[in-house]
Write an enzyme that holds these catalytic residues in place. Structure first.
Site, PDB file in Angstrom:
ATOM      1  N   LYS A 109       0.906  -1.249   0.000  1.00 41.41           N
ATOM      2  CA  LYS A 109       0.345  -0.168   0.147  1.00 41.41           C
ATOM      3  C   LYS A 109       0.609   1.545  -0.196  1.00 41.41           C
ATOM      4  CE  LYS A 109      -3.868   1.924   2.519  1.00 41.41           C
ATOM      5  NZ  LYS A 109      -4.688   1.206   3.956  1.00 41.41           N
ATOM      6  N   GLY A 122      -0.375   7.629  -6.053  1.00 43.80           N
ATOM      7  CA  GLY A 122      -0.507   6.831  -5.053  1.00 43.80           C
ATOM      8  C   GLY A 122       0.479   6.226  -4.020  1.00 43.80           C
ATOM      9  N   ASP A 248     -16.672   0.054  -1.193  1.00 41.92           N
ATOM     10  CA  ASP A 248     -15.513  -0.897  -1.617  1.00 41.92           C
ATOM     11  C   ASP A 248     -14.487  -1.183  -0.491  1.00 41.92           C
ATOM     12  OD1 ASP A 248     -15.635   2.279  -1.801  1.00 41.92           O
ATOM     13  OD2 ASP A 248     -13.403   2.668  -1.274  1.00 41.92           O
TER      14      ASP A 248
END
Length: 487
Positions: A109, A122, A248
């Protein structure tokens, strides 16, 4: 590196993900390694600490057997549907098999941009990475299903948010990263074949008992409903507020996933909210059960084409399972809170006794964790710690008298009752002000407060003078009003 990869998700069709490696970082440096978890996974901590190991954990090296990919999914975020989300700052390296034959995802992550980044960088920064490390490992110590944190690695690169912050990568371990939003991704595209392939995959990997059913997809939905009901009841039992219960962020396996602006309550109130982005209290403490049911309804909508060829019969089956969620939740909730009050047997008046205790706590602004821990002393006859939390008031005394009368119905000895209560009412939780203090120190280069907190949370049940300060409610100037997701 000694990873035993066997990557079943990578064998699904290409539309389920985007294949790409993590983006390398400038200077990966190991901040913390979860050695206990590493050994449970069959990994060598010394190898993970080596330069090659840190290169893997930082995303600079893809280990042999890995098939890195970013998973595709959609999701309802605060009630609004987004048809494409996906892993915008994460990479699934693959799945490993432990020596005992268990299967776990290894997930990075903060590992760089993917086709799902939607303009984001990101990356993750050190504060939220260490927050997830702390909270997820605390949840594991509470025996609440959760993703785990294997390692935190500093990247040597800046991350730009409101200010410039130190970058980091978290190595996350989970039984699965399939979410309700994964099913929504295929439903949004009218891809019934994809829905069936995904459902069959989830059944084969996580719910094999459903494959023996004459209605496997209905059995799958019912099993997910029961796991989610149990999970949310466990959250409420420790005063946990997830903060972002979007579809999600709802794991199909019933694990707690995606620790962002989550928090544990200090003084109790059913409408408590900490998340800075939850401006209307959608994911408040007491609203988590109906939100979990709402999320389950979204999963049921996805599975309708698989439940029955007749649309009306499919809808009837789905509605019944969603309705039954409330029954499963109430059963799990009452079982959890009976145990917290030292009750073994079920009586009709228990729900009222539990509700009145929480109402008294809210009125007195009593500390949730410390009040239930004080009740352990009260079960032995010492009510002063409870009075210190609630105040020596008439409602407090009336409730204590009612509780003692209820305890007298059961045959357990005081010693048995107190021992059981101390196994479900934690002594230490990750209090917000202690978490924030540990994170601030760690970002400044001092890891001692982080290590002390992690050590205390490794055994949250046992009273210990060395950990007494972690039980203290925050002073007014220490109260954390808002928590943040870090994206």
């Amino acid at each position: 590196m000694p990873f035993s990869f066997d990557n079943t998700y990578a064998r699904l069709p290409e539309r389920f993900y985007a294949q790409l490696p993590p983006e390398p970082v400038v200077q990966p440096r190991l901040v913390r390694l979860n050695e206990v978890l590493a050994r449970q996974l069959g990994l060598d901590p010394d190898a993970l600490r080596s330069p090659d190991g840190v290169a893997v954990l930082g995303g600079n090296r893809v280990p042999e057997g890995a098939e890195p990919l970013a998973m595709a999914y959609a999701g309802h975020q605060f009630g609004g549907f987004v048809p494409q989300l996906g892993d915008g700052r994460a990479i699934l390296l693959g799945e490993i098999l432990t020596p005992g034959g268990d299967r776990f995802d290894i997930h990075l992550k903060g590992s760089g941009r993917t086709p799902f980044s939607r303009g984001g960088d990101g990356r993750a920064w050190l504060g939220p990475v260490l927050r997830e490390f702390i909270i997820s490992e605390a949840m594991h110590a509470f025996a609440i299903p959760t993703t785990r944190s294997l390692a935190a690695v500093a990247t040597g690169e800046p991350v730009f948010r409101e200010t410039t912050l130190p970058g980091a990568v978290l190595t996350r371990v989970a039984r699965s990263h399939v979410r309700v939003g994964t099913f929504e991704y295929f439903r949004a595209r009218g891809d019934t074949d994809g829905l069936k392939q995904l459902a069959d995959y989830v059944i084969g990997r996580h719910y094999p008992e459903a494959s023996q059913s004459d209605q496997p997809y209905r059995t799958l939905l019912a099993a997910v409903a029961e796991r989610q009901a149990e999970l949310v009841a466990q959250w409420l039992g420790v005063g946990f507020i997830h903060g972002v219960m979007n579809t999600d962020n709802m794991s199909i396996t019933g694990e707690t996933i995606d620790y962002g602006p989550c928090a544990f309550m200090d003084d109790f109130h059913p409408d408590r909210v900490y998340s800075s982005i939850d401006r209307h209290g959608r994911y408040a403490y007491s609203n988590q059960p109906p939100i979990a049911q709402w999320n389950l309804a979204r999963l049921a909508e996805c599975l309708l084409p698989l439940l029955h060829a007749d649309a009306d019969k499919a809808l009837e089956a789905a509605e019944q399972i969603v309705i039954d969620f409330a029954r499963h939740y109430e059963k799990a909730y009452l079982r959890r809170f009976r145990a917290k009050l030292g009750l073994r047997e079920a009586c009709a008046e228990d729900a009222g006794l539990i509700d009145s205790s929480l109402q008294a706590m809210a009125q007195a602004r009593a500390d949730f964790t410390n009040t239930f821990r004080a009740l352990c002393d009260a079960a032995e006859g010492n009510c002063e710690p409870v009075r210190a939390q609630w105040g020596e008031s008439e409602p407090c005394e009336a409730w204590l008298a009612q509780w003692r009368e209820r305890l007298a119905v059961e045959a357990a000895t005081p010693q048995e009752r107190v021992a059981a209560m101390r196994r479900v009412n934690p002594y230490v939780i990750p209090r917000n002000h202690r978490v924030e203090a540990a994170l601030s120190a760690a970002v400044a280069g001092d890891l001692e407060p982080l290590d002390r907190l992690l050590q205390a949370l490794a055994d949250p049940w046992t009273e210990c003078s060395a950990n007494a300060d972690f039980t203290r409610s925050p002073e007014p100037h220490e109260v954390v009003q808002k928590t943040f997701c870090g994206t």
